[in-house]
Write a protein that holds these residues in place. Structure first.
Motif, PDB file in Angstrom:
ATOM      1  N   ILE A  36       0.769  -1.206  -0.126  1.00  0.00           N
ATOM      2  CA  ILE A  36       0.128   0.123  -0.050  1.00  0.00           C
ATOM      3  C   ILE A  36       0.825   1.212  -0.025  1.00  0.00           C
ATOM      4  CG2 ILE A  36      -1.584   1.384   1.218  1.00  0.00           C
ATOM      5  CD1 ILE A  36      -2.662  -1.194   2.451  1.00  0.00           C
ATOM      6  N   TYR A  37       0.781   2.153  -1.015  1.00  0.00           N
ATOM      7  CA  TYR A  37       1.613   3.351  -1.213  1.00  0.00           C
ATOM      8  C   TYR A  37       0.997   4.444  -0.920  1.00  0.00           C
ATOM      9  CZ  TYR A  37       4.993   6.462  -3.379  1.00  0.00           C
ATOM     10  OH  TYR A  37       5.916   7.447  -3.375  1.00  0.00           O
ATOM     11  N   HIS A  38       1.532   5.628  -0.244  1.00  0.00           N
ATOM     12  CA  HIS A  38       0.905   6.900  -0.396  1.00  0.00           C
ATOM     13  C   HIS A  38       2.032   7.891  -0.518  1.00  0.00           C
ATOM     14  CE1 HIS A  38      -3.045   5.989   1.086  1.00  0.00           C
ATOM     15  NE2 HIS A  38      -2.503   5.237   2.097  1.00  0.00           N
ATOM     16  N   ASP A  39       2.102   8.924  -1.264  1.00  0.00           N
ATOM     17  CA  ASP A  39       2.689  10.057  -1.814  1.00  0.00           C
ATOM     18  C   ASP A  39       2.447  11.044  -0.831  1.00  0.00           C
ATOM     19  OD1 ASP A  39       4.150  12.027  -2.585  1.00  0.00           O
ATOM     20  OD2 ASP A  39       4.444  11.366  -4.676  1.00  0.00           O
ATOM     21  N   LEU A  40       2.777  11.373   0.113  1.00  0.00           N
ATOM     22  CA  LEU A  40       2.287  12.233   1.325  1.00  0.00           C
ATOM     23  C   LEU A  40       2.499  13.462   0.542  1.00  0.00           C
ATOM     24  CD1 LEU A  40       3.246  10.715   4.645  1.00  0.00           C
ATOM     25  CD2 LEU A  40       0.967  10.621   3.176  1.00  0.00           C
ATOM     26  N   ALA A  41       3.767  13.957  -0.128  1.00  0.00           N
ATOM     27  CA  ALA A  41       3.864  15.172  -0.733  1.00  0.00           C
ATOM     28  C   ALA A  41       2.914  15.520  -1.794  1.00  0.00           C
ATOM     29  CB  ALA A  41       5.176  15.340  -1.119  1.00  0.00           C
ATOM     30  N   ALA A  42       2.307  14.604  -2.465  1.00  0.00           N
ATOM     31  CA  ALA A  42       1.304  14.845  -3.597  1.00  0.00           C
ATOM     32  C   ALA A  42      -0.030  14.782  -3.216  1.00  0.00           C
ATOM     33  CB  ALA A  42       1.387  13.619  -4.728  1.00  0.00           C
ATOM     34  N   ASP A  43      -0.437  14.038  -2.050  1.00  0.00           N
ATOM     35  CA  ASP A  43      -1.731  13.815  -1.542  1.00  0.00           C
ATOM     36  C   ASP A  43      -1.617  14.013   0.182  1.00  0.00           C
ATOM     37  OD1 ASP A  43      -4.349  13.582  -1.479  1.00  0.00           O
ATOM     38  OD2 ASP A  43      -4.109  11.372  -1.504  1.00  0.00           O
ATOM     39  N   ALA A  44      -1.270  15.022   0.801  1.00  0.00           N
ATOM     40  CA  ALA A  44      -1.233  15.102   2.036  1.00  0.00           C
ATOM     41  C   ALA A  44      -2.382  15.188   2.687  1.00  0.00           C
ATOM     42  CB  ALA A  44      -0.239  16.118   2.504  1.00  0.00           C
ATOM     43  N   ALA A  45      -2.574  14.741   4.093  1.00  0.00           N
ATOM     44  CA  ALA A  45      -3.867  15.083   4.864  1.00  0.00           C
ATOM     45  C   ALA A  45      -3.753  16.413   5.230  1.00  0.00           C
ATOM     46  CB  ALA A  45      -3.750  13.985   5.938  1.00  0.00           C
ATOM     47  N   LEU A  46      -4.951  16.832   5.516  1.00  0.00           N
ATOM     48  CA  LEU A  46      -5.073  18.436   6.130  1.00  0.00           C
ATOM     49  C   LEU A  46      -4.182  18.284   7.583  1.00  0.00           C
ATOM     50  CD1 LEU A  46      -8.522  19.420   5.617  1.00  0.00           C
ATOM     51  CD2 LEU A  46      -6.399  20.191   4.078  1.00  0.00           C
ATOM     52  N   HIS A  47      -3.645  19.394   7.943  1.00  0.00           N
ATOM     53  CA  HIS A  47      -2.798  19.528   9.343  1.00  0.00           C
ATOM     54  C   HIS A  47      -4.099  19.326  10.346  1.00  0.00           C
ATOM     55  CE1 HIS A  47       1.307  19.867   8.014  1.00  0.00           C
ATOM     56  NE2 HIS A  47       0.728  21.174   7.374  1.00  0.00           N
ATOM     57  N   LEU A  48      -3.664  18.778  11.450  1.00  0.00           N
ATOM     58  CA  LEU A  48      -4.929  18.699  12.479  1.00  0.00           C
ATOM     59  C   LEU A  48      -5.219  20.049  12.899  1.00  0.00           C
ATOM     60  CD1 LEU A  48      -6.062  16.294  14.091  1.00  0.00           C
ATOM     61  CD2 LEU A  48      -4.066  16.639  15.727  1.00  0.00           C
ATOM     62  N   SER A  49      -6.482  20.229  13.079  1.00  0.00           N
ATOM     63  CA  SER A  49      -7.133  21.182  13.547  1.00  0.00           C
ATOM     64  C   SER A  49      -8.118  21.215  14.735  1.00  0.00           C
ATOM     65  CB  SER A  49      -7.812  22.108  12.437  1.00  0.00           C
ATOM     66  OG  SER A  49      -8.943  21.514  12.009  1.00  0.00           O
ATOM     67  N   GLY A  50      -8.657  22.464  15.193  1.00  0.00           N
ATOM     68  CA  GLY A  50      -9.850  22.474  16.064  1.00  0.00           C
ATOM     69  C   GLY A  50     -11.093  21.911  15.487  1.00  0.00           C
ATOM     70  N   ALA A  51     -11.098  21.974  14.184  1.00  0.00           N
ATOM     71  CA  ALA A  51     -12.410  21.345  13.754  1.00  0.00           C
ATOM     72  C   ALA A  51     -12.193  19.863  13.591  1.00  0.00           C
ATOM     73  CB  ALA A  51     -12.632  21.886  12.274  1.00  0.00           C
ATOM     74  N   HIS A  52     -11.132  19.451  13.382  1.00  0.00           N
ATOM     75  CA  HIS A  52     -10.891  17.930  13.254  1.00  0.00           C
ATOM     76  C   HIS A  52     -11.516  17.280  15.068  1.00  0.00           C
ATOM     77  CE1 HIS A  52      -8.493  18.590   9.833  1.00  0.00           C
ATOM     78  NE2 HIS A  52      -8.684  17.188   9.634  1.00  0.00           N
ATOM     79  N   MET A  53     -10.697  18.132  15.966  1.00  0.00           N
ATOM     80  CA  MET A  53     -10.866  17.623  17.493  1.00  0.00           C
ATOM     81  C   MET A  53     -12.546  17.748  17.651  1.00  0.00           C
ATOM     82  SD  MET A  53      -7.873  16.437  17.984  1.00  0.00           S
ATOM     83  CE  MET A  53      -8.017  16.356  19.738  1.00  0.00           C
ATOM     84  N   ALA A  54     -13.043  18.791  17.375  1.00  0.00           N
ATOM     85  CA  ALA A  54     -14.518  19.087  17.577  1.00  0.00           C
ATOM     86  C   ALA A  54     -15.216  17.932  17.331  1.00  0.00           C
ATOM     87  CB  ALA A  54     -14.929  20.379  17.140  1.00  0.00           C
ATOM     88  N   VAL A  55     -15.055  17.429  15.809  1.00  0.00           N
ATOM     89  CA  VAL A  55     -15.823  16.271  15.492  1.00  0.00           C
ATOM     90  C   VAL A  55     -15.493  15.086  16.353  1.00  0.00           C
ATOM     91  CG1 VAL A  55     -16.111  14.855  13.425  1.00  0.00           C
ATOM     92  CG2 VAL A  55     -16.151  17.278  12.929  1.00  0.00           C
ATOM     93  N   ARG A  56     -14.428  14.793  16.653  1.00  0.00           N
ATOM     94  CA  ARG A  56     -13.831  13.682  17.458  1.00  0.00           C
ATOM     95  C   ARG A  56     -14.556  13.701  18.646  1.00  0.00           C
ATOM     96  NH1 ARG A  56     -12.538  10.027  13.807  1.00  0.00           N
ATOM     97  NH2 ARG A  56     -10.563  10.461  12.640  1.00  0.00           N
ATOM     98  N   GLN A  57     -15.021  14.948  19.021  1.00  0.00           N
ATOM     99  CA  GLN A  57     -15.579  15.088  20.402  1.00  0.00           C
ATOM    100  C   GLN A  57     -17.089  15.066  20.209  1.00  0.00           C
ATOM    101  OE1 GLN A  57     -13.941  15.011  23.548  1.00  0.00           O
ATOM    102  NE2 GLN A  57     -11.940  14.573  22.016  1.00  0.00           N
ATOM    103  N   GLY A  58     -17.684  14.856  19.153  1.00  0.00           N
ATOM    104  CA  GLY A  58     -19.150  14.652  19.043  1.00  0.00           C
ATOM    105  C   GLY A  58     -19.884  15.650  18.341  1.00  0.00           C
ATOM    106  N   ALA A  59     -19.191  16.802  17.984  1.00  0.00           N
ATOM    107  CA  ALA A  59     -19.645  18.116  17.221  1.00  0.00           C
ATOM    108  C   ALA A  59     -20.152  17.553  15.888  1.00  0.00           C
ATOM    109  CB  ALA A  59     -18.743  19.179  17.107  1.00  0.00           C
ATOM    110  N   ALA A  60     -21.274  18.179  15.320  1.00  0.00           N
ATOM    111  CA  ALA A  60     -21.943  17.888  14.012  1.00  0.00           C
ATOM    112  C   ALA A  60     -20.669  18.171  12.981  1.00  0.00           C
ATOM    113  CB  ALA A  60     -23.079  18.709  13.785  1.00  0.00           C
ATOM    114  N   LEU A  61     -20.760  17.332  11.904  1.00  0.00           N
ATOM    115  CA  LEU A  61     -19.871  17.410  10.817  1.00  0.00           C
ATOM    116  C   LEU A  61     -20.691  18.089   9.607  1.00  0.00           C
ATOM    117  CD1 LEU A  61     -17.230  16.897   9.222  1.00  0.00           C
ATOM    118  CD2 LEU A  61     -18.222  14.659   8.646  1.00  0.00           C
ATOM    119  N   GLU A  62     -20.300  19.323   9.392  1.00  0.00           N
ATOM    120  CA  GLU A  62     -21.086  20.164   8.350  1.00  0.00           C
ATOM    121  C   GLU A  62     -20.201  20.282   7.220  1.00  0.00           C
ATOM    122  OE1 GLU A  62     -22.315  23.456  10.672  1.00  0.00           O
ATOM    123  OE2 GLU A  62     -23.811  22.297  11.939  1.00  0.00           O
ATOM    124  N   ASP A  63     -18.928  20.069   7.390  1.00  0.00           N
ATOM    125  CA  ASP A  63     -18.109  20.346   6.184  1.00  0.00           C
ATOM    126  C   ASP A  63     -17.732  19.055   5.410  1.00  0.00           C
ATOM    127  OD1 ASP A  63     -15.900  20.827   4.606  1.00  0.00           O
ATOM    128  OD2 ASP A  63     -15.121  22.839   5.804  1.00  0.00           O
TER     129      ASP A  63
END
Length: 203
Positions: free
Chosen positions: A38-65
């Motif tokens: 399984i291969y990932h080129d992280l420079a070509a297809d990187a995940a977004l940097h971790l944000s408060g929005a990520h953490m909010a969803v993990r804590q149960g906030a509604a996902l609207e984006d």
């Protein structure tokens, strides 16, 4: 068997870490015929940097984006791939004394409490199988070995080893090409040594 291969250099075909990680994967395929890669080129297809929005969803906030939802799904897939992998190969150049931000973004998505580590009464515990093997293809322009003037600036493969050990992986090999910026001759010699180390990798 499954092998997870990650590249993170922004230099494409000019990247030494990509050259080394590719050779490592080829060696592992030779040692383990039929292994799934399984291969990932992280420079070509990187995940977004971790944000408060990520953490909010993990804590149960509604996902609207929708884009945030897709990125969270990508991070969840990263975790499952890491858990399932028997061998992990990471191509990691040194940028400004540490790893690329694209690779750090991947790390921030796989270092998940309750999934890859946990805190107990006696402190942190890695949850990844100790039977996993990690091979780091490290490339850097200067020399950062212990005792050298630049040793204090090395937050590169030592960081990766520490982080992955924290998650439970103890079988870690570093194939390192360094001093690449010193001269053409130094670069060629360092790469040759690294390739020889790769050729000697055992199952």
């Amino acid at each position: 068997m499954k092998l997870l291969h990650l590249d993170s250099s922004i230099l494409g075909a000019h990247s030494v870490s990509r050259q080394l990680s590719s050779e490592i994967v080829a060696r592992e395929i030779t040692l383990h015929p039929g292994i799934e890669v399984i291969y990932h080129d992280l420079a070509a297809d990187a995940a977004l940097h971790l944000s408060g929005a990520h953490m909010a969803v993990r804590q149960g906030a509604a996902l609207e984006d929708t884009s945030l939802g897709n990125d969270i799904a990508k991070g969840d897939a990263y975790v499952e791939e890491l858990i399932a992998a028997d061998i992990v190969v990471i191509g990691a150049p040194m940028y400004n004394f540490s790893i690329p931000t694209q690779l750090k973004a991947w790390i921030d998505r796989v270092a998940v409490a309750g999934k890859t580590f946990r805190y107990g009464a006696d402190g942190p515990e890695g949850l990844l199988s100790q039977s996993k093997k990690l091979i780091i293809a490290a490339a850097r322009g200067s020399v950062y070995a212990a005792g050298t003037p630049a040793a204090a600036y090395e937050h590169h493969d030592s960081y990766l080893k520490g982080l992955m050990s924290f998650l439970g992986i103890t079988d870690i090999t570093v194939i390192r090409a360094e001093g690449l910026a010193f001269s053409t001759e130094a670069k060629e010699a360092s790469i040759k040594q690294a390739l020889n180390e790769i050729a000697a990798l055992a199952a």
